[in-house]
Design a protein around this motif. Structure first.
Motif, PDB file in Angstrom:
ATOM      1  N   ASP A  45       0.854  -1.177   0.000  1.00 44.77           N
ATOM      2  CA  ASP A  45       0.000   0.000   0.000  1.00 44.77           C
ATOM      3  C   ASP A  45       0.902   1.242   0.000  1.00 44.77           C
ATOM      4  OD1 ASP A  45       1.028  -0.023   2.554  1.00 44.77           O
ATOM      5  OD2 ASP A  45      -0.900   0.019   3.584  1.00 44.77           O
ATOM      6  N   TRP A  46       0.507   2.315   0.632  1.00 46.49           N
ATOM      7  CA  TRP A  46       1.312   3.545   0.642  1.00 46.49           C
ATOM      8  C   TRP A  46       2.255   3.615   1.839  1.00 46.49           C
ATOM      9  CZ3 TRP A  46       1.063   7.777  -2.861  1.00 46.49           C
ATOM     10  CH2 TRP A  46       0.155   7.613  -3.909  1.00 46.49           C
ATOM     11  N   SER A  47       2.387   2.547   2.596  1.00 46.67           N
ATOM     12  CA  SER A  47       3.191   2.584   3.825  1.00 46.67           C
ATOM     13  C   SER A  47       4.623   3.053   3.587  1.00 46.67           C
ATOM     14  CB  SER A  47       3.219   1.196   4.470  1.00 46.67           C
ATOM     15  OG  SER A  47       1.973   0.845   5.002  1.00 46.67           O
ATOM     16  N   GLN A  48       5.273   2.501   2.577  1.00 47.22           N
ATOM     17  CA  GLN A  48       6.677   2.840   2.356  1.00 47.22           C
ATOM     18  C   GLN A  48       6.851   4.292   1.947  1.00 47.22           C
ATOM     19  OE1 GLN A  48       8.828  -0.044   0.019  1.00 47.22           O
ATOM     20  NE2 GLN A  48       8.111  -1.764   1.251  1.00 47.22           N
ATOM     21  N   ARG A  49       5.911   4.849   1.225  1.00 48.42           N
ATOM     22  CA  ARG A  49       5.987   6.274   0.884  1.00 48.42           C
ATOM     23  C   ARG A  49       5.843   7.139   2.124  1.00 48.42           C
ATOM     24  NH1 ARG A  49       2.847   7.210  -4.904  1.00 48.42           N
ATOM     25  NH2 ARG A  49       3.711   5.400  -5.991  1.00 48.42           N
ATOM     26  N   ILE A  50       4.977   6.706   3.019  1.00 51.75           N
ATOM     27  CA  ILE A  50       4.807   7.430   4.277  1.00 51.75           C
ATOM     28  C   ILE A  50       6.094   7.390   5.089  1.00 51.75           C
ATOM     29  CG2 ILE A  50       3.601   7.376   6.502  1.00 51.75           C
ATOM     30  CD1 ILE A  50       1.133   6.353   4.947  1.00 51.75           C
ATOM     31  N   LEU A  51       6.706   6.221   5.180  1.00 54.05           N
ATOM     32  CA  LEU A  51       7.935   6.071   5.966  1.00 54.05           C
ATOM     33  C   LEU A  51       9.066   6.940   5.436  1.00 54.05           C
ATOM     34  CD1 LEU A  51       7.876   2.210   6.578  1.00 54.05           C
ATOM     35  CD2 LEU A  51       7.568   4.007   8.293  1.00 54.05           C
ATOM     36  N   LYS A  52       9.151   7.076   4.142  1.00 55.30           N
ATOM     37  CA  LYS A  52      10.237   7.859   3.540  1.00 55.30           C
ATOM     38  C   LYS A  52      10.100   9.353   3.810  1.00 55.30           C
ATOM     39  CE  LYS A  52      11.246   4.436  -0.036  1.00 55.30           C
ATOM     40  NZ  LYS A  52      11.137   4.051  -1.459  1.00 55.30           N
ATOM     41  N   LYS A  53       8.921   9.779   4.220  1.00 53.13           N
ATOM     42  CA  LYS A  53       8.697  11.201   4.496  1.00 53.13           C
ATOM     43  C   LYS A  53       8.894  11.560   5.966  1.00 53.13           C
ATOM     44  CE  LYS A  53       5.394  11.893   0.713  1.00 53.13           C
ATOM     45  NZ  LYS A  53       3.991  12.274   0.368  1.00 53.13           N
ATOM     46  N   ILE A  54       8.997  10.560   6.828  1.00 60.94           N
ATOM     47  CA  ILE A  54       9.115  10.821   8.265  1.00 60.94           C
ATOM     48  C   ILE A  54      10.586  10.857   8.672  1.00 60.94           C
ATOM     49  CG2 ILE A  54       8.511  10.007  10.576  1.00 60.94           C
ATOM     50  CD1 ILE A  54       6.064   8.676   9.388  1.00 60.94           C
ATOM     51  N   LYS A  55      10.976  11.906   9.335  1.00 62.87           N
ATOM     52  CA  LYS A  55      12.370  12.088   9.726  1.00 62.87           C
ATOM     53  C   LYS A  55      12.636  11.519  11.120  1.00 62.87           C
ATOM     54  CE  LYS A  55      12.883  16.324   7.001  1.00 62.87           C
ATOM     55  NZ  LYS A  55      13.226  17.760   7.037  1.00 62.87           N
ATOM     56  N   ASN A  56      13.914  11.300  11.373  1.00 56.81           N
ATOM     57  CA  ASN A  56      14.396  10.884  12.694  1.00 56.81           C
ATOM     58  C   ASN A  56      13.852   9.526  13.139  1.00 56.81           C
ATOM     59  OD1 ASN A  56      15.867  13.329  12.983  1.00 56.81           O
ATOM     60  ND2 ASN A  56      13.989  14.355  13.642  1.00 56.81           N
ATOM     61  N   ILE A  57      13.708   8.623  12.176  1.00 53.39           N
ATOM     62  CA  ILE A  57      13.410   7.237  12.497  1.00 53.39           C
ATOM     63  C   ILE A  57      14.348   6.357  11.666  1.00 53.39           C
ATOM     64  CG2 ILE A  57      10.982   7.656  13.059  1.00 53.39           C
ATOM     65  CD1 ILE A  57      10.258   6.477  10.316  1.00 53.39           C
ATOM     66  N   GLN A  58      14.532   5.137  12.109  1.00 46.43           N
ATOM     67  CA  GLN A  58      15.301   4.160  11.340  1.00 46.43           C
ATOM     68  C   GLN A  58      14.316   3.164  10.738  1.00 46.43           C
ATOM     69  OE1 GLN A  58      18.815   2.571  13.554  1.00 46.43           O
ATOM     70  NE2 GLN A  58      18.118   3.901  15.213  1.00 46.43           N
ATOM     71  N   VAL A  59      14.498   2.845   9.471  1.00 45.74           N
ATOM     72  CA  VAL A  59      13.558   1.960   8.795  1.00 45.74           C
ATOM     73  C   VAL A  59      14.296   0.764   8.200  1.00 45.74           C
ATOM     74  CG1 VAL A  59      11.761   1.733   7.035  1.00 45.74           C
ATOM     75  CG2 VAL A  59      12.078   3.924   8.223  1.00 45.74           C
ATOM     76  N   ILE A  60      13.739  -0.418   8.426  1.00 45.29           N
ATOM     77  CA  ILE A  60      14.227  -1.644   7.793  1.00 45.29           C
ATOM     78  C   ILE A  60      13.152  -2.110   6.819  1.00 45.29           C
ATOM     79  CG2 ILE A  60      14.962  -4.040   8.154  1.00 45.29           C
ATOM     80  CD1 ILE A  60      15.693  -3.250  11.034  1.00 45.29           C
TER      81      ILE A  60
END
Length: 210
Positions: A45-60
């Motif tokens: 869904d759009w989850s990964q696009r949302i994650l790429k816009k949020i700062k100061n988090i680490q994403v796997i």
């Protein structure tokens, strides 16, 4: 006196509608010394696009699913735990969220070095209202065990749990929350129930399961 680092581990799969709220509730914690790690399990869904816009988090970003819901979920938390550095680990599903004072309230209890595992009281949200799950009984499955998002553990305790629970393909219908609670209660005799509502378990708009 320095504050110990806390790691908030958020597992996500196809939860674009609630994911941001979960992360914001973690970022807005009144406790300052924290890291936020999110594992996205091949969301389409759009989850990964949302994650790429949020700062100061680490994403796997996961590259391959295991195909068994419990194992996919377990894999998410193992990967995040290995990347984390916090002395205390707070688990969170991406469709749930924390009250703003959760970290401070739980860490007050962790100051007692004998306490390694804490379960706080869950407030359940459905389409119509909120209701409190007051009864927590160690022999019962959720909702008597609170959801995974209400569980917090000391780092070495969680590490020991992973070493103990190595045969992950056995009892694959038994999810991480039950395994961890049973380990804390039966194996370690270290199960602390904090009678404060610090976690909201959202049933109003459920995500797709792993």
């Amino acid at each position: 006196m320095s504050l110990p680092l806390v790691s908030i581990l958020i597992a996500n799969y196809n939860n674009k509608n609630l994911l941001k709220r979960s992360i914001i509730s973690s970022k807005n914690q009144s406790y300052p010394n924290k890291e936020i790690i999110v594992f996205d399990d091949l969301s389409n869904d759009w989850s990964q696009r949302i994650l790429k816009k949020i700062k100061n988090i680490q994403v796997i970003y996961n590259k391959k699913k295991l195909g068994i819901p419990y194992l996919d979920a377990m894999n998410a938390y193992i990967k995040m735990f290995k990347k984390s550095k916090g002395k205390y680990i707070f688990l969170l599903d991406s469709d749930d969220y924390y009250k703003q004072n959760k970290l401070f309230e739980v860490l007050k209890i962790f100051k007692d070095n004998k306490i390694k595992f804490i379960q706080d009281l869950t407030l359940v949200k459905n389409k119509n209202n909120f209701f409190l799950k007051r009864k927590n009984f160690f022999l019962s499955r959720f909702p008597y065990f609170s959801s995974l998002s209400s569980l917090s553990v000391e780092r070495n305790f969680f590490k020991d749990f992973l070493s103990f629970d190595q045969n992950k393909k056995k009892f694959i219908n038994v999810w991480l929350d039950f395994r961890l609670c049973a380990y804390a209660f039966y194996k370690k005799n270290n199960f602390y129930f904090l009678k404060k509502n610090l976690t909201i378990y959202d049933q109003s708009l459920r995500s797709e399961e792993h």
